[in-house]
Design a protein around this motif. Structure first.
Motif, mmCIF file in Angstrom:
data_model
loop_
_atom_site.group_PDB
_atom_site.id
_atom_site.type_symbol
_atom_site.label_atom_id
_atom_site.label_comp_id
_atom_site.label_asym_id
_atom_site.label_seq_id
_atom_site.Cartn_x
_atom_site.Cartn_y
_atom_site.Cartn_z
ATOM 1 N N ASP A 244 32.246 39.217 93.088
ATOM 2 C CA ASP A 244 33.387 38.429 93.546
ATOM 3 C C ASP A 244 33.734 38.857 94.971
ATOM 4 O O ASP A 244 33.948 40.043 95.234
ATOM 5 C CB ASP A 244 34.574 38.654 92.611
ATOM 6 N N ALA A 245 33.793 37.894 95.877
ATOM 7 C CA ALA A 245 34.084 38.204 97.282
ATOM 8 C C ALA A 245 35.452 38.839 97.469
ATOM 9 O O ALA A 245 35.699 39.502 98.478
ATOM 10 C CB ALA A 245 33.995 36.931 98.120
ATOM 11 N N LEU A 246 36.355 38.670 96.509
ATOM 12 C CA LEU A 246 37.720 39.170 96.640
ATOM 13 C C LEU A 246 37.892 40.562 96.061
ATOM 14 O O LEU A 246 38.956 41.163 96.210
ATOM 15 C CB LEU A 246 38.703 38.208 95.952
ATOM 16 N N GLN A 247 36.850 41.081 95.377
ATOM 17 C CA GLN A 247 36.967 42.371 94.714
ATOM 18 C C GLN A 247 36.091 43.411 95.392
ATOM 19 O O GLN A 247 35.113 43.098 96.067
ATOM 20 C CB GLN A 247 36.569 42.242 93.236
ATOM 21 N N GLU A 248 36.443 44.679 95.166
ATOM 22 C CA GLU A 248 35.696 45.787 95.746
ATOM 23 C C GLU A 248 34.247 45.749 95.267
ATOM 24 O O GLU A 248 33.969 45.457 94.097
ATOM 25 C CB GLU A 248 36.348 47.111 95.336
ATOM 26 N N GLY A 249 33.324 46.051 96.169
ATOM 27 C CA GLY A 249 31.901 45.954 95.844
ATOM 28 C C GLY A 249 31.394 47.152 95.069
ATOM 29 O O GLY A 249 30.653 47.980 95.603
ATOM 30 N N ILE A 250 31.775 47.231 93.790
ATOM 31 C CA ILE A 250 31.319 48.302 92.907
ATOM 32 C C ILE A 250 30.660 47.667 91.686
ATOM 33 O O ILE A 250 30.841 46.479 91.410
ATOM 34 C CB ILE A 250 32.484 49.219 92.470
ATOM 35 N N TRP A 251 29.911 48.480 90.942
ATOM 36 C CA TRP A 251 29.123 47.915 89.841
ATOM 37 C C TRP A 251 30.016 47.315 88.765
ATOM 38 O O TRP A 251 29.623 46.365 88.083
ATOM 39 C CB TRP A 251 28.185 48.965 89.264
ATOM 40 N N GLN A 252 31.237 47.843 88.610
ATOM 41 C CA GLN A 252 32.130 47.296 87.583
ATOM 42 C C GLN A 252 32.522 45.851 87.870
ATOM 43 O O GLN A 252 32.923 45.120 86.953
ATOM 44 C CB GLN A 252 33.397 48.150 87.462
ATOM 45 N N ASN A 253 32.426 45.418 89.136
ATOM 46 C CA ASN A 253 32.795 44.056 89.500
ATOM 47 C C ASN A 253 31.580 43.145 89.662
ATOM 48 O O ASN A 253 31.718 42.011 90.107
ATOM 49 C CB ASN A 253 33.603 44.064 90.800
ATOM 50 N N ALA A 254 30.393 43.647 89.320
ATOM 51 C CA ALA A 254 29.175 42.834 89.426
ATOM 52 C C ALA A 254 28.964 42.039 88.141
ATOM 53 O O ALA A 254 29.403 42.427 87.056
ATOM 54 C CB ALA A 254 27.976 43.724 89.691
ATOM 55 N N TYR A 255 28.292 40.932 88.263
ATOM 56 C CA TYR A 255 27.955 40.110 87.114
ATOM 57 C C TYR A 255 26.680 39.331 87.440
ATOM 58 O O TYR A 255 26.136 39.450 88.536
ATOM 59 C CB TYR A 255 29.102 39.145 86.763
ATOM 60 N N ALA A 256 26.225 38.516 86.490
ATOM 61 C CA ALA A 256 24.975 37.745 86.666
ATOM 62 C C ALA A 256 23.856 38.669 87.138
ATOM 63 O O ALA A 256 23.078 38.334 88.029
ATOM 64 C CB ALA A 256 25.185 36.597 87.641
ATOM 65 N N VAL A 257 23.782 39.861 86.520
ATOM 66 C CA VAL A 257 22.787 40.853 86.905
ATOM 67 C C VAL A 257 21.417 40.454 86.348
ATOM 68 O O VAL A 257 21.283 40.116 85.173
ATOM 69 C CB VAL A 257 23.193 42.246 86.390
ATOM 70 N N MET A 258 20.414 40.469 87.212
ATOM 71 C CA MET A 258 19.051 40.114 86.815
ATOM 72 C C MET A 258 18.157 41.359 86.887
ATOM 73 O O MET A 258 18.043 41.979 87.946
ATOM 74 C CB MET A 258 18.492 39.019 87.727
ATOM 75 N N TYR A 259 17.574 41.710 85.741
ATOM 76 C CA TYR A 259 16.720 42.885 85.663
ATOM 77 C C TYR A 259 15.250 42.502 85.843
ATOM 78 O O TYR A 259 14.856 41.358 85.642
ATOM 79 C CB TYR A 259 16.904 43.582 84.317
ATOM 80 N N SER A 260 14.470 43.503 86.179
ATOM 81 C CA SER A 260 13.026 43.301 86.296
ATOM 82 C C SER A 260 12.416 43.124 84.909
ATOM 83 O O SER A 260 13.025 43.461 83.886
ATOM 84 C CB SER A 260 12.398 44.513 86.978
ATOM 85 N N PHE A 261 11.196 42.604 84.883
ATOM 86 C CA PHE A 261 10.451 42.568 83.640
ATOM 87 C C PHE A 261 10.071 43.992 83.243
ATOM 88 O O PHE A 261 9.878 44.862 84.098
ATOM 89 C CB PHE A 261 9.186 41.730 83.793
#
Length: 273
Positions: A244-261
């Motif tokens: 979210d552009a309005l929130q601090e850039g930390i992992w707790q505010n991340a979403y739609a995370v795409m992992y490797s195979f």
């Protein structure tokens, strides 16, 4: 609120052509067993267009069409190849980049059907595109890291040919300085300035791949069998994410995370008639 379900096909009245300025400086070295290339680049992307999104109070997604966006990409790249013997090759590369958004930008807001929205962002359709009541947002993003792609990458690999027809390779790849792309969250109103926060810096990731091939003869026909094991250690790293552009850039505010195979295998056979 008046909701209109038909898609707008009104032509953008003031489009900008994207411009690019790029400069590169390089040096190459060649010898009997070793080659290397060193390159420095500086690229300005000017008047880019892209879309950000936010969720409106009626549950629909709004699209903010942004234009006149500048980005600066600069960095250095090195690649080399070493052949110490006829049966061995060693290759490697390193790319160090620094990519940032180089301007602030203003964009107008549309719903998922392409209709211009009013500032309440509740689904009310404005009187026209870029009319006085057409909602806008101004993003202060200059100096923010460009997300969605690793800005530091490295690789090293080795190929050996221990006997006639047999080739075995190992390749290690690493990815770093990858930043989450941002969206504009939910609960916003139009006609305001957004101070974009620094995006989340995704932890670096890496993987080891193995491959082999063997060429042999069946009667008068040549055949080759290939085998690959990708991500040998079954290591899951994050390839991409959003924040979210309005929130601090930390992992707790991340979403739609795409992992490797994870670990994958392939085997194939090619026959030459």
């Amino acid at each position: 609120a008046f909701l209109q379900s038909t898609t707008s096909n009104v032509t953008n009245p003031d489009p900008l052509n994207e411009r690019v300025f790029s400069a590169e400086l390089g040096y190459g070295f060649r010898s009997g067993i070793f080659t290397a290339n060193l390159n420095a680049y500086y690229t300005l992307w000017m008047d880019k267009s892209f879309v950000r999104s936010t969720q409106m109070s009626n549950g629909d997604y709004a699209r903010i069409n942004l234009g006149g966006v500048d980005a600066r990409h600069m960095g250095i790249e090195l690649d080399f190849s070493l052949r110490p013997t006829r049966w061995m090759d060693i290759t490697g590369m390193l790319s160090l980049g620094n990519w940032i958004w180089d301007s602030n930008t203003k964009g107008y807001i549309y719903d998922s059907q392409g209709q211009p929205m009013t500032a309440a962002l509740d689904g009310t359709v404005a009187s026209g595109i870029m009319a006085d009541d057409h909602a806008w947002l101004f993003l202060k993003q200059k100096g923010i890291k460009v997300g969605g792609s690793a800005q530091t990458t490295g690789a090293i690999g080795m190929t050996v040919r221990p006997m006639k027809g047999l080739r075995v390779s190992a390749d290690w790849n690493a990815y770093g300085n990858n930043y989450a792309d941002f969206w504009l969250g939910s609960g916003l109103n139009g006609n305001q300035t957004i101070e974009v926060k620094d995006p989340w810096r995704i932890p670096w990731g890496h993987q080891l791949d193995l491959s082999a091939s063997y060429r042999f003869k069946i009667g008068n026909i040549f055949a080759t069998i290939y085998g690959n094991v990708n991500n040998v250690y079954n290591y899951n790293y994050i390839m991409d994410a959003q924040s979210d552009a309005l929130q601090e850039g930390i992992w707790q505010n991340a979403y739609a995370v795409m992992y490797s195979f994870g670990r994958t295998y392939t085997v194939r056979v090619k026959i030459n008639f």
